[in-house]
Design a protein around this motif. Structure first.
Motif, short mmCIF file in Angstrom:
data_model
loop_
_atom_site.label_atom_id
_atom_site.label_comp_id
_atom_site.label_asym_id
_atom_site.label_seq_id
_atom_site.Cartn_x
_atom_site.Cartn_y
_atom_site.Cartn_z
N HIS A 12 4.02 7.35 4.48
CA HIS A 12 4.56 7.14 5.51
C HIS A 12 3.74 6.42 6.82
CE1 HIS A 12 8.21 7.17 8.38
NE2 HIS A 12 7.38 7.61 9.23
N PRO A 13 2.51 6.64 6.88
CA PRO A 13 1.87 6.08 7.87
C PRO A 13 1.71 4.60 7.39
CG PRO A 13 0.62 8.06 7.30
CD PRO A 13 1.87 7.99 6.33
N PHE A 14 1.72 4.14 6.25
CA PHE A 14 1.61 2.87 6.03
C PHE A 14 3.04 2.20 6.38
CE2 PHE A 14 -2.15 4.26 3.84
CZ PHE A 14 -2.97 3.24 3.80
N ASP A 15 4.24 2.86 5.91
CA ASP A 15 5.28 2.31 6.39
C ASP A 15 5.61 2.08 8.01
OD1 ASP A 15 6.96 2.28 3.80
OD2 ASP A 15 6.74 4.22 3.76
N VAL A 16 4.97 2.86 8.59
CA VAL A 16 5.17 2.74 9.99
C VAL A 16 4.29 1.52 10.47
CG1 VAL A 16 4.40 3.83 12.34
CG2 VAL A 16 5.18 5.36 10.86
N CYS A 25 0.98 -1.07 0.00
CA CYS A 25 0.14 -0.03 0.11
C CYS A 25 0.89 1.24 0.11
CB CYS A 25 -0.99 0.10 1.07
SG CYS A 25 -2.30 -1.28 1.32
N ALA A 26 1.93 1.19 0.81
CA ALA A 26 3.00 2.33 0.94
C ALA A 26 3.45 2.44 -0.35
CB ALA A 26 3.89 1.98 1.89
N ASN A 27 3.89 1.51 -1.03
CA ASN A 27 4.70 1.68 -2.19
C ASN A 27 3.65 2.14 -3.49
OD1 ASN A 27 7.58 0.58 -2.75
ND2 ASN A 27 6.55 -0.70 -0.99
N ALA A 28 2.53 1.77 -3.35
CA ALA A 28 1.57 2.13 -4.34
C ALA A 28 1.23 3.68 -4.27
CB ALA A 28 0.07 1.44 -4.55
N ILE A 29 0.98 4.15 -3.05
CA ILE A 29 0.56 5.51 -2.55
C ILE A 29 2.00 6.49 -3.11
CG2 ILE A 29 0.13 7.12 -0.95
CD1 ILE A 29 -1.35 4.85 0.45
N SER A 30 3.11 5.77 -2.67
CA SER A 30 4.25 6.68 -3.04
C SER A 30 4.45 6.69 -4.45
CB SER A 30 5.54 5.81 -2.38
OG SER A 30 6.78 6.58 -2.64
N THR A 31 4.35 5.83 -5.21
CA THR A 31 4.32 5.90 -6.92
C THR A 31 3.54 6.68 -7.42
OG1 THR A 31 5.13 3.62 -7.03
CG2 THR A 31 4.41 4.40 -8.76
N VAL A 32 2.10 6.71 -7.18
CA VAL A 32 1.03 7.67 -7.72
C VAL A 32 1.38 9.16 -7.15
CG1 VAL A 32 -1.26 8.51 -7.55
CG2 VAL A 32 -0.68 6.08 -7.71
N ALA A 58 10.96 17.95 -4.63
CA ALA A 58 9.67 17.98 -4.33
C ALA A 58 8.55 16.70 -4.15
CB ALA A 58 8.91 19.31 -5.04
N SER A 59 8.62 16.11 -5.46
CA SER A 59 8.05 14.90 -5.62
C SER A 59 8.43 13.72 -4.39
CB SER A 59 8.20 14.21 -6.92
OG SER A 59 7.98 15.15 -7.90
N ARG A 60 9.65 13.53 -4.17
CA ARG A 60 9.87 12.67 -3.45
C ARG A 60 9.56 12.91 -1.92
NH1 ARG A 60 14.27 9.30 -2.94
NH2 ARG A 60 14.24 9.25 -5.10
N ILE A 61 9.43 14.36 -1.57
CA ILE A 61 8.94 14.63 -0.07
C ILE A 61 7.38 14.31 -0.09
CG2 ILE A 61 8.44 16.73 1.13
CD1 ILE A 61 11.21 18.01 0.23
N VAL A 62 6.65 14.71 -1.07
CA VAL A 62 5.35 14.58 -1.01
C VAL A 62 5.04 13.06 -0.89
CG1 VAL A 62 3.20 14.67 -2.39
CG2 VAL A 62 4.67 16.52 -2.40
N ALA A 63 5.78 12.06 -1.86
CA ALA A 63 5.58 10.62 -1.74
C ALA A 63 5.87 10.04 -0.28
CB ALA A 63 6.40 10.20 -2.81
N ILE A 64 6.78 10.63 0.31
CA ILE A 64 7.24 10.19 1.53
C ILE A 64 5.98 10.43 2.50
CG2 ILE A 64 8.90 10.37 3.61
CD1 ILE A 64 11.02 10.38 1.41
N ILE A 65 5.77 11.60 2.58
CA ILE A 65 4.76 12.12 3.60
C ILE A 65 3.40 11.26 3.53
CG2 ILE A 65 3.55 13.98 4.29
CD1 ILE A 65 5.68 16.07 3.72
N ALA A 66 3.14 11.34 2.24
CA ALA A 66 1.82 10.46 1.78
C ALA A 66 1.76 8.95 2.15
CB ALA A 66 1.41 10.69 0.31
#
Length: 313
Positions: free
Chosen positions: A143-147, A84-91, A133-141
């Motif tokens: 991160h909850p699933f990574d936790v 889930c985290a990877n899919a959200i991060s990619t999008v 900018a893209s990496r920061i947005v992807a990580i924040i979006a």
């Protein structure tokens, strides 16, 4: 064109799902090492230079140990929220990258080597800003699933079952740590990724400008610099993973397994003082770096248990 971009996006997600599923057991073992769980005692051995040392199990041996404890399916603990985290991060990454444009953007159809120096520099800066900018947005979006992923994995240490399903884990994190729990370990993760991107981008530009002149060789520069930058910033990943499970109600995040850290900088200082910032970075050769003595040419780990046993004899 939009249909092609959508197909490309979802094909990238499908490929990442496949890769992440295949590599999950190795990543799972690495996470347990990063948070300091070493269930298999080190054994006496020698280094490549013939020096006595204490060897810890490599990642493949660690995976085998996890399988003996939890079975084959246990190797995929935390896989669902990770996907889930990877899919959200990619999008999030691709959507953000597509939305960022620059008025001074050089023609993307022109090869970099054919651009004038000032346009080549402009393209490099624009791509770096867009990627940051893209990496920061992807990580924040994501991160909850990574936790959630990390805490599911960390349950292996104490055999808990607090984090089993994704929705239940969302509720459990809020119960334990509140809203801030969803972003535990976010700051060092962001700093590590930002530093890695800046190092890789600037090093690639400098090397291609002043050192490598062959066009074919230049294609390998970016990949090489990205790998080296990831190695340099690896300690941020270790600290991020430790903070994601620290003081979360699991055995893995509480003493004596792990001190309760006041902040990520406190965690960094503690791991640095104990030479633990790079743990989990090696796949095959891992050595115990804690207190030890050499007796009769053999290394012996010094621990509280050693002193206790000696005192009772």
């Amino acid at each position: 064109m939009s249909n092609f971009k959508e197909e490309s996006r979802w094909s990238n997600i499908a490929l990442r799902i496949l890769v992440n599923t295949a590599s999950h057991p190795i990543e799972y073992a690495k996470v347990l090492i990063q948070i300091g769980h070493e269930p298999i005692p080190p054994r006496a051995t020698t280094t490549l230079f013939g020096q006595p040392a204490l060897a810890l199990p490599n990642l493949f041996q660690y995976v085998k140990y996890i399988k003996t404890v939890d079975g084959f399916t246990g190797l995929y603990r935390g896989l669902v929220p990770k996907l889930c985290a990877n899919a959200i991060s990619t999008v999030a990454f691709q959507k953000t990258a597509e939305s960022i444009t620059f008025v001074n953007e050089p023609d993307p159809q022109i090869d970099e080597d054919d651009l004038p120096e000032h346009e080549r520099r402009t393209r490099c800066i624009n791509e770096l800003v867009r990627d940051l900018a893209s990496r920061i947005v992807a990580i924040i979006a994501s991160h909850p699933f990574d936790v959630i992923t990390l805490r599911m994995m960390a349950q292996f240490v104490g055999g808990e079952t607090k984090y089993t399903r994704v929705f239940g884990s969302v509720v459990e994190i809020y119960r334990e740590n509140g809203i801030s729990g969803y972003f535990a370990g976010l700051v060092p993760r962001l700093l590590g990724n930002i530093a890695s991107l800046i190092i890789a981008s600037t090093a690639t530009y400098a090397i291609n400008k002043y050192i490598v002149y062959d066009r074919e060789m230049r294609s390998y520069t970016a990949a090489t610099m990205t790998f080296l930058a990831s190695a340099v910033t690896y300690p941020f990943l270790v600290v991020s993973h430790c903070m994601a499970v620290n003081d979360c109600g699991l055995v893995a995040g509480l003493p004596p397994q792990m001190p309760i850290y006041e902040s990520w900088t406190h965690c960094w200082s503690h791991l640095s003082a104990n030479n633990q910032l790079k743990r989990g970075s090696s796949v095959l050769w891992r050595y115990y770096t804690g207190p030890q003595v050499i007796m009769n040419g053999k290394p012996i780990r010094i621990s509280k248990e050693n002193f206790y046993l000696q005192g009772t004899q």
